[in-house]
Design a protein around this motif. Sequence first.
Motif, short mmCIF file in Angstrom:
data_model
loop_
_atom_site.label_atom_id
_atom_site.label_comp_id
_atom_site.label_asym_id
_atom_site.label_seq_id
_atom_site.Cartn_x
_atom_site.Cartn_y
_atom_site.Cartn_z
N LEU A 112 8.30 -2.55 -7.34
CA LEU A 112 6.95 -3.09 -7.11
C LEU A 112 6.61 -3.11 -5.62
CD1 LEU A 112 6.81 -6.02 -9.69
CD2 LEU A 112 5.54 -3.87 -9.78
N ARG A 115 5.73 0.39 -4.62
CA ARG A 115 4.40 0.76 -5.14
C ARG A 115 3.30 0.14 -4.27
NH1 ARG A 115 1.76 4.45 -8.33
NH2 ARG A 115 -0.10 3.47 -9.17
N LEU A 116 3.50 -1.16 -3.89
CA LEU A 116 2.51 -1.80 -3.02
C LEU A 116 2.44 -1.12 -1.65
CD1 LEU A 116 3.09 -5.61 -3.76
CD2 LEU A 116 1.07 -4.28 -4.30
N ASN A 119 0.67 2.46 -2.07
CA ASN A 119 -0.65 2.51 -2.73
C ASN A 119 -1.66 1.63 -2.01
OD1 ASN A 119 -2.42 3.47 -4.65
ND2 ASN A 119 -1.77 2.03 -6.25
N GLY A 121 -1.61 -1.43 -0.85
CA GLY A 121 -1.66 -2.82 -1.28
C GLY A 121 -2.09 -3.04 -2.70
N LYS A 122 -2.30 -1.97 -3.43
CA LYS A 122 -2.71 -2.08 -4.84
C LYS A 122 -1.57 -1.59 -5.72
CE LYS A 122 -7.53 -1.20 -3.91
NZ LYS A 122 -8.65 -0.32 -4.10
N LEU A 123 -1.38 -2.31 -6.83
CA LEU A 123 -0.32 -1.88 -7.77
C LEU A 123 -0.77 -0.66 -8.56
CD1 LEU A 123 1.10 -5.27 -9.15
CD2 LEU A 123 2.21 -3.66 -7.64
#
Length: 124
Positions: A112, A115-116, A119, A121-123
């Motif tokens: 996670l 991914r943050l 991306n 700061g978006k999942l």
Amino acid sequence: HRRRRGRHRYRRHHHNTTMVRGCRVQRHHGGCSACRPPFLIPLRFPPAGDSTMNQLVGQREQLEGAHRQVIETRENTRAARKKLHELHRRIVMEKMILYMVITTLTLIDCLLLYRLATNKGKLF
């Protein structure tokens, strides 16, 4: 050589001993004039002999009781050891499961965070 008459006479007339109906007796052989035909004479134990026999019987009973207790204790120890091994096995299995859960959750957290970070700061 001096011969002891009392001792010789005692030996001559008191030969083999046997047990008859729980009573210790002497069996005369019938070979000497005082012993024809063969018959049984109960042995007289002195009071010290009776007390010694009673003490020995008591000690035997104590030893048998102690032996039974040792056997019971050994059986109880075996049962307790078996239960302890079972508990140890369960504890080891629970620890392994907990370590697997902790490792899985740590891996999910790391994915996670990646991914943050990649991306903006978006999942999703």
